[in-house]
Design an enzyme around this catalytic site. Structure first.
Site: not given
Ligand code: F6P
Length: 364
Positions: A14, A142-143, A282
């Site tokens: 990602g 980003i995680d 919400r």
């Molecule tokens: O690993 C980075 C991340 O943005 C996670 O936080 C999220 O779960 C995942 O990638 C989302 O992935 P994609 O872009 O494939 O939807």
């Protein structure tokens, strides 16, 4: 004079704000050593179909450090050790095409690869290093769940975006006496939720590392109410888990290391809160907003430092390692060591203690 190298760089998994800054630093640090640099498109896929490999020059990378995304493109589906190969009938099977990648790498006479990616892409990089490819890794996500480094680039930007969103939710929540539940990314790590939740003055933060009891969450909200605070902000990590339950998923992932697409926990929490307290609630999902746009100054600088350090590692012949922040320095960590660590929020650490001290509830 040291050898004039011919190196290449790819970005996998990602995207994360800061990828372009790494590309810029690698290009410039190599150029200033009179080396040649090439950009591989779409992770490792560009080493299978080599037509789109591009020469990176100072002109090509001028000013890209401040731009989000990656000029090389990326994918979380292109693992050459397990690549879907389809016939004309659309029937696909997983094949190991890593030898083809090695062959192309050698044919193009590359001396080294800078692999920029998260745990999935760096695991592939390590496997190629074991096959004899000189690889230096640059950790991104980003995680912030990569081991071996204090922090990865992209994380600070994601936290800043999430914090700004939470800040904005306060006024609308207050105007309506509502509970706003905001879902942030992070996969199975709660760093984004924790850091943005504390900074954004959340009442409740739910993270995967601390399974939550919805009753405890509601108790906290009702206690707030008794104290005259009729609205609340709940920040929930996409991978948060109700006690005795499981993660909420949107569906199966189409490839890559993540087997499922996480999502939907905020909606679940908001509905449970409404049902149990009668309060208007919400939910909202911040989603890919957290990965888009310009990197923060912190991420930009870290990415530039990582990129330049990767070139120094190549010069020093330190392969099968990744660059890492060991504050205040940039260090080199063996890929195998970094990949063996699953970084998660320390539930007894200072940041969680800070949250508890200032009255934030984790639902435990
Ligand atoms: O690993 C980075 C991340 O943005 C996670 O936080 C999220 O779960 C995942 O990638 C989302 O992935 P994609 O872009 O494939 O939807």
């Amino acid at each position: 004079m040291s050898k004039r190298m011919k190196i290449c760089i790819n970005t996998g998994g990602g995207d994360a704000p800061g990828l372009n800054a790494v590309i810029e630093a690698v290009t410039m640090a190599a150029y200033n050593r009179q080396w040649e640099v090439y950009g591989i498109k779409s992770g490792y896929t560009g080493l299978l179909n080599t037509d789109e490999i591009i020469r990176l020059t100072p002109e090509k990378v001028d000013g890209i450090a401040s731009v989000g995304g990656t000029i090389l493109g990326t994918t979380n589906k292109g693992n050459p050790f397990s690549m879907p190969v389809c016939n004309a009938l659309g029937e696909c099977e997983l094949r190991d095409v890593s030898d083809k990648v090695m062959e192309n790498f050698k044919r193009l006479r590359f001396d080294a690869l800078v692999a920029v990616g998260g745990d999935g892409s760096l695991e592939i990089a390590h496997r190629f290093a074991e096959k004899g490819m000189p690889v230096v890794g640059v950790p991104k996500t980003i995680d912030n769940d990569m081991g071996g480094t204090v922090i990865t680039f992209g994380f600070d930007t994601a936290v800043s975006i999430a914090t700004e969103a939470i800040d904005r939710l306060h006024s609308t929540a207050k105007s309506h006496d509502r509970i706003m539940v905001v879902e942030v990314m992070g996969r199975n790590a709660g760093f984004i939720a924790l850091n943005s939740g504390i900074s954004g003055n959340a009442d409740v933060i739910l993270i995967p590392e601390i399974p939550f009891d919805i009753e405890k969450v509601c108790d906290k909200l009702m206690e707030n109410e008794l104290n005259g605070r009729k609205y609340a902000i709940v920040v929930v990590a996409e991978g948060a888990i109700p006690k005795g339950g499981d993660v909420v998923i949107k569906g199966e992932a189409e490839g890559g290391r993540q087997h499922v697409v996480l999502g939907g926990i905020a909606d679940y929490v908001a509905k449970e809160i409404s049902k149990r307290t009668g309060k208007d609630s919400r939910s909202m999902v911040l989603g890919h907003l957290q990965r888009g746009g310009s990197p923060t100054t912190f991420d930009r600088l870290l990415s530039l430092r990582f990129g330049a350090a990767a070139v120094r590692a190549i010069e020093a012949g330190k392969f099968d390692h990744m660059v890492a922040l060991k504050s205040p320095d940039i260090a080199l960590v063996p890929l195998e060591e970094a990949l063996g660590i699953q970084k998660r929020v320390d539930v007894n650490g200072d940041t969680v203690l800070t949250a508890r001290d200032i009255g934030i509830c984790f639902g435990d």
